[in-house]
Design an enzyme around this catalytic site. Structure first.
Site, PDB file in Angstrom:
ATOM      1  N   HIS A 116     -15.481 -21.219  48.367  1.00  0.00           N
ATOM      2  CA  HIS A 116     -14.956 -21.327  47.006  1.00  0.00           C
ATOM      3  C   HIS A 116     -13.982 -22.512  46.902  1.00  0.00           C
ATOM      4  O   HIS A 116     -14.132 -23.395  46.050  1.00  0.00           O
ATOM      5  CB  HIS A 116     -14.260 -20.019  46.627  1.00  0.00           C
ATOM      6  CG  HIS A 116     -13.636 -20.028  45.271  1.00  0.00           C
ATOM      7  ND1 HIS A 116     -14.226 -19.443  44.173  1.00  0.00           N
ATOM      8  CD2 HIS A 116     -12.473 -20.572  44.815  1.00  0.00           C
ATOM      9  CE1 HIS A 116     -13.447 -19.634  43.119  1.00  0.00           C
ATOM     10  NE2 HIS A 116     -12.375 -20.313  43.481  1.00  0.00           N
ATOM     11  N   GLU A 117     -12.993 -22.512  47.781  1.00  0.00           N
ATOM     12  CA  GLU A 117     -11.988 -23.584  47.716  1.00  0.00           C
ATOM     13  C   GLU A 117     -12.617 -24.934  48.020  1.00  0.00           C
ATOM     14  O   GLU A 117     -12.228 -25.963  47.460  1.00  0.00           O
ATOM     15  CB  GLU A 117     -10.820 -23.304  48.666  1.00  0.00           C
ATOM     16  CG  GLU A 117     -10.034 -22.039  48.332  1.00  0.00           C
ATOM     17  CD  GLU A 117      -9.607 -21.948  46.872  1.00  0.00           C
ATOM     18  OE1 GLU A 117      -9.394 -22.987  46.228  1.00  0.00           O
ATOM     19  OE2 GLU A 117      -9.503 -20.805  46.369  1.00  0.00           O
TER      20      GLU A 117
HETATM   21 ZN   LIG Z   1     -10.920 -21.068  42.212  1.00  0.00          ZN
END
Ligand SMILES: [Zn+2]
Length: 685
Positions: free
Chosen positions: A470-471
């Site tokens: 995600h990051e």
């Molecule tokens: Zn995010």
């Protein structure tokens, strides 16, 4: 300039990275003094010039201003989040209101706004290129929403509110950190460890060592330690203690109490909205969002809330049945849910975290993320071990694009430590732009993984690995940016669009092809068996009732809170009443309770905006389907459109138009519902 202050001299470092080793907390205030004055001079030069306003002498000049301040500010805010100290925290408390006041003063500068407004009025006749046109519109809107059209007296009040909010938001965030770093559940004998797999014991041992008690085990309130403890500990009494402490962060009477702070923040936001002519803060906040109105958000959340509660009730019954089969109490309390859910997961899918983790060594998952970026966008990440960042654990990578030219720098900061705030996030040290020569982005990803014991690998859970992806998706949004003007660069898009590049990237982790390549057993090097991959995929919908309720309750309470016209709000009371009205299942607690809800109270960005993750999930689920429809998760044509209209476009395109250009049509909500298993009428998972 002060030659002795490393913040004020040219950074003759590799890629212009900050000279981390030379910077001390004491350098910041004097450097900010110089940078603020310099920015004021630049602003004054634009506002006071005798030439008639043009795009170049006003809008482009405004975009180009404040670079020294930005350089120092990026470094400062990153250090405050990732490697803080009491000295830096003191600087933060002193600087937060000053920086907010500086920002306000610029947006409330009449002569400057007069020029911007005049250009905006004749924007159609200026013959601007599309990106310049977009910048003019964005800058104008920023001024308007920051109060540029207010009367002199209202402007003054508005500025005072912004300044006070900055103070309160800093205090809110520091209080949460205080409660997180000052509490630990101490485990001292074998029976306290009942049920804990080796990796949890190891992390707890590490945490105890960091706190000076090498003979004990500590469960801290870091999500990557407290959640595994709640999943595995057989000790119901200890689970209750840990859960209660975790959920009461920010809610302790005394000098670190966040309740009065939140109350004042809400009152000030309401006043801000009313000065601006909006009925509530939610109406004001939604003006600059893809959703546009609170009603559009409500329509989305309503589609999810009722089926999610129904699913959660089915899940609860399954947990109670399992507890009964073990002769244990069948009333499921909030500190029991994760524990029994894990047991049900093991029975139904024979997938448990302990079976998955050996395949998810941190280095392997990082390789997987880099490899996906290579296959989709042609990027290569080259480790530069000789370059030191602000902590020995931080890795520095040079990033190369197609054609092998350097496109940016990536810092990867993966481990939890007492000087880092909780959670996971992406941030920048420098933004990409082209207006004054090619400026390459410097991007950082922060995670809070529990570090393996010395000499041992760090093993991630599935959730950890998804967080890393995600990051990294946010990171790519910063790294792939290809825009001219800095204020349109990278992740500076509308708040409900910004989670699209991050959330869509999570999908690639669970592609069988990616798992077979990269998820290799930490001891044997054997690839993850196909049968485990299949079970992982099936298990994805497991517990989605709980997860959806936990999240959606936060989004609903956030919107209700910021749409409330009440004069004075006691957040604990409000939370209780609102959850009752919504029919919140008693076994589930909001993912972030209000007294430590950093998204809402540590800054204003996500106030009336926690819904954005689900909004973006509609976009990402539907967007990822484009790859599935093409029959290839790395389909070059789809990847090319995704890069061009999403990852590289920054804020140069209006978000609905960007999505349409990528997908060929408007987004559909069904893929999100079916991904969460909420589309069917009944289900067994
Ligand atoms: Zn995010």
């Amino acid at each position: 300039m002060t030659p002795n202050n490393p913040l004020l001299v040219e950074w003759k470092t590799p890629y212009g990275l900050p000279p981390f080793g030379e910077v001390r907390a004491g350098h910041f205030v004097p450097a900010f003094d110089v940078a603020l004055a310099q920015h004021n001079t630049e602003i004054e030069r634009i506002a006071a010039q005798s030439q008639a306003p043009s795009f170049d002498n006003t809008i482009a000049a405004f975009d180009a201003g404040g670079r020294l301040l930005a350089r120092i500010g990026h470094l400062f805010h990153n250090l405050c989040s990732s490697e803080t100290s009491p000295e830096l925290q003191a600087v933060e408390r002193a600087m937060a209101p000053r920086l907010a006041a500086h920002h306000s003063a610029i947006y409330l500068n009449d002569r400057l706004f007069g020029r911007v407004d005049e250009l905006h009025a004749r924007r159609e006749s200026l013959g601007l290129a599309p990106e310049a046109q977009r910048l003019l519109e964005r800058v104008h809107l920023d001024f308007v929403l920051a109060g540029a059209r207010l009367s002199a007296a209202d402007k003054q009040r508005f500025a005072a509110i912004v300044e006070r909010l900055a103070e309160l938001q800093t205090a809110f965030s520091q209080n949460v950190l205080h409660d997180e770093s000052n509490w630990a559940l101490w485990l001292t004998e074998e029976r306290d460890l009942a049920g804990l797999p080796p990796f949890v014991r190891m992390s707890a041992r590490q945490a105890a060592q960091q706190r000076g008690r090498p003979d004990a085990w500590a469960i801290t309130l870091s999500r990557s330690l407290v959640v595994p403890f709640l999943i595995f500990s057989d000790r119901r009494d200890l689970r209750e203690q840990a859960f209660t402490a975790w959920m009461s962060r920010g809610e302790h009477a005394g000098e670190h109490d966040n309740r009065p702070i939140a109350r004042e923040i809400l009152a000030l936001r309401r006043e801000q909205a009313s000065l601006m002519g909006y009925g509530t803060y939610a109406d004001y906040a939604l003006v600059d969002r893809m959703a546009e109105t609170p009603a559009a958000v409500a329509r989305l959340l309503e589609q999810v809330w009722t089926p999610a509660k129904k699913r959660a009730a089915e899940e609860r019954d399954a947990l109670a049945a399992l507890a009964a089969s073990r002769g244990e109490p069948t009333s499921i309390e909030p500190w029991d849910w994760r524990y029994y859910a894990e047991k049900v997961r093991q029975v139904r899918y024979a997938v448990d975290d302990a079976a998955v983790k050996p395949y998810f060594a941190l280095e392997r998952i990082v390789d997987a993320a880099f490899d996906c970026a290579q296959r989709l966008f042609g990027l290569t990440f080259i480790l530069r071990p000789e370059i030191a960042a602000y902590h020995p654990d931080v890795k520095v990578y040079e990033v190369r694009g197609r054609g092998d030219h350097v496109i940016g720098v990536f810092l990867h900061d993966n481990f939890a430590r007492p000087t880092k705030r909780g959670g996971a996030w992406m941030s920048s040290y420098r933004l990409q732009s082209r207006i004054a020569g090619d400026v390459l982005p410097i991007i950082v990803n922060n995670n809070n993984f529990a570090k393996g014991a010395p000499g041992e690998p760090t093993l991630l859970s599935l959730d950890d690995a998804l967080t890393l992806f995600h990051e990294f998706g946010h990171g790519l949004h910063g790294l792939l940016s290809q825009v001219t003007f800095e204020s349109l660069s990278g992740t500076q898009v509308l708040r409900d669009f910004v989670e699209l590049p991050s959330q869509i990237f999570e999908n690639w982790l669970l592609e069988p092809d990616v798992l077979r390549r990269h998820a290799r057993h930490v001891e044997t090097g054997a690839p993850m068996p196909d049968e485990l991959i299949a079970r992982l995929e099936q298990a994805r919908r497991f517990n989605q009732g709980f997860e959806t309720v936990e999240y959606t309750a936060c989004a609903l309470v956030d919107m209700a809170l910021h749409a409330s016209a009440a004069e004075d709000i006691d957040i604990t009371e409000f939370e209780r009443e609102e959850l009752k009205r919504l029919g919140m299942p008693r076994e589930i607690v909001m993912r972030h309770r209000l007294p430590h809800f950093l998204h809402l109270f540590a800054s204003s960005g996500y106030a009336a905006g926690y819904y954005v993750y689900m909004w973006a999930e509609v976009l990402d689920a539907d967007g990822y389907n484009a790859f599935l429809e093409a029959g290839n998760p790395f389909d070059p044509a789809v990847a090319e459109r995704l890069q061009r209209y999403v990852y590289s476009a920054g804020n140069t395109l209006e978000p609905s138009a960007a999505f349409r250009a990528f997908r060929g049509r408007d987004p559909k909500v069904e893929p999100m519902l079916s991904k969460r298993g909420l589309a069917e009428t009944s289900a067994s998972a």
